[in-house]
Design a protein around this motif. Structure first.
Motif, short mmCIF file in Angstrom:
data_model
loop_
_atom_site.label_atom_id
_atom_site.label_comp_id
_atom_site.label_asym_id
_atom_site.label_seq_id
_atom_site.Cartn_x
_atom_site.Cartn_y
_atom_site.Cartn_z
N MET A 58 25.12 -7.02 36.66
CA MET A 58 26.07 -7.17 37.72
C MET A 58 27.49 -7.53 37.15
SD MET A 58 24.80 -10.59 39.79
CE MET A 58 25.94 -10.58 40.99
N LYS A 59 28.44 -7.62 38.14
CA LYS A 59 29.73 -8.22 37.92
C LYS A 59 29.86 -9.39 38.63
CE LYS A 59 32.03 -3.76 37.26
NZ LYS A 59 33.02 -2.79 37.84
N GLY A 60 29.64 -10.34 37.82
CA GLY A 60 29.80 -11.89 38.32
C GLY A 60 28.55 -12.64 38.31
N THR A 61 28.02 -13.28 39.08
CA THR A 61 26.66 -14.19 39.20
C THR A 61 26.19 -14.04 40.66
OG1 THR A 61 27.63 -16.32 39.91
CG2 THR A 61 27.68 -15.70 37.58
N ALA A 62 24.84 -14.15 40.74
CA ALA A 62 24.30 -14.44 41.94
C ALA A 62 25.19 -14.93 43.06
CB ALA A 62 22.94 -14.60 41.92
N GLN A 63 25.51 -16.28 42.44
CA GLN A 63 26.18 -17.14 43.51
C GLN A 63 27.68 -16.80 43.71
OE1 GLN A 63 24.74 -18.29 40.43
NE2 GLN A 63 22.85 -18.73 41.53
N PHE A 64 28.16 -15.99 42.64
CA PHE A 64 29.73 -15.66 42.93
C PHE A 64 29.91 -14.15 42.30
CE2 PHE A 64 34.08 -15.70 41.88
CZ PHE A 64 34.75 -15.95 43.18
N PRO A 65 29.53 -13.10 43.42
CA PRO A 65 29.64 -11.85 42.73
C PRO A 65 31.04 -11.40 42.66
CG PRO A 65 28.01 -11.97 44.61
CD PRO A 65 28.61 -13.18 44.42
N MET A 66 31.45 -10.49 41.62
CA MET A 66 32.89 -10.28 41.45
C MET A 66 33.27 -8.85 41.97
SD MET A 66 34.04 -13.05 40.09
CE MET A 66 35.49 -12.62 38.83
N CYS A 67 32.25 -8.14 42.59
CA CYS A 67 32.63 -6.74 43.14
C CYS A 67 31.71 -6.52 44.51
CB CYS A 67 32.53 -5.94 42.13
SG CYS A 67 30.71 -4.90 41.90
N GLY A 68 32.16 -5.97 45.33
CA GLY A 68 31.28 -5.61 46.44
C GLY A 68 29.69 -5.11 46.32
N PHE A 69 29.78 -4.17 45.38
CA PHE A 69 28.41 -3.48 45.12
C PHE A 69 27.42 -4.45 44.50
CE2 PHE A 69 31.48 0.12 45.04
CZ PHE A 69 30.95 0.88 45.74
N SER A 70 28.03 -5.45 43.51
CA SER A 70 27.14 -6.35 42.94
C SER A 70 26.72 -7.17 44.04
CB SER A 70 27.82 -7.20 41.82
OG SER A 70 28.08 -6.11 40.68
N GLY A 71 27.61 -7.84 45.13
CA GLY A 71 27.19 -8.69 46.13
C GLY A 71 26.11 -7.95 47.02
N ARG A 72 26.47 -6.84 47.21
CA ARG A 72 25.12 -6.04 48.00
C ARG A 72 24.00 -5.94 47.34
NH1 ARG A 72 25.96 0.12 50.49
NH2 ARG A 72 25.37 0.84 48.58
N PRO A 74 26.43 5.66 35.07
CA PRO A 74 27.55 5.24 34.59
C PRO A 74 28.10 3.75 35.35
CG PRO A 74 27.66 7.02 36.08
CD PRO A 74 26.10 6.73 35.68
N THR A 75 27.45 3.33 36.37
CA THR A 75 28.12 2.24 37.19
C THR A 75 27.31 0.97 36.85
OG1 THR A 75 26.91 3.04 39.13
CG2 THR A 75 28.93 3.78 38.72
N ILE A 76 27.74 0.13 37.55
CA ILE A 76 27.26 -1.46 37.56
C ILE A 76 27.32 -1.68 39.06
CG2 ILE A 76 27.43 -3.64 36.86
CD1 ILE A 76 28.40 -2.49 34.11
N PRO A 77 26.42 -2.33 39.83
CA PRO A 77 25.09 -2.97 38.96
C PRO A 77 24.06 -2.01 38.61
CG PRO A 77 25.04 -3.28 41.42
CD PRO A 77 26.56 -2.50 41.11
#
Length: 104
Positions: free
Chosen positions: A21-35, A70-73
């Motif tokens: 993912m982009k960022g961490t579980a505690q601090f996601p750095m994109c909406g898709f990773s947070g979701r 092609p995408t993350i997460p």
């Protein structure tokens, strides 16, 4: 297999539930990773291991080739590629993700 691909393979197999993912579980750095994190928590995922692709450009590019996605997460369960946040949401809504996670 290149060094980066081998490293990714080791990471994928190092934990039952692995999320790149982009960022961490505690601090996601994109909406898709947070979701993706929210979906996993709502699904009752046991231990979720994450890898912040923003901290490693090699893995950030290499993971896209690893799964030919092609995408993350990107979510892996038991070493198998599951999908990104849209697929995770569809699986969560159908109950499939919870079943997959419960198999542990």
């Amino acid at each position: 297999m290149s060094d980066v691909q081998q490293r990714i393979d080791d990471l994928v197999k190092s934990s039952r539930v692995m999320l790149f993912m982009k960022g961490t579980a505690q601090f996601p750095m994109c909406g898709f990773s947070g979701r993706a994190i929210q979906i996993l928590k709502a699904s009752g995922a046991p231990e979720i291991k994450t890898f912040n692709v923003l901290e490693d450009e090699g893995v950030r590019q290499g993971i896209k080739e690893y799964a030919n996605w092609p995408t993350i997460p990107q979510l892996y369960i038991d070493g198998e590629f599951v999908g990104g946040s849209d697929i995770m949401m569809e699986m969560y809504e159908s109950g499939e993700l919870q079943q997959l996670l419960a198999k542990a």
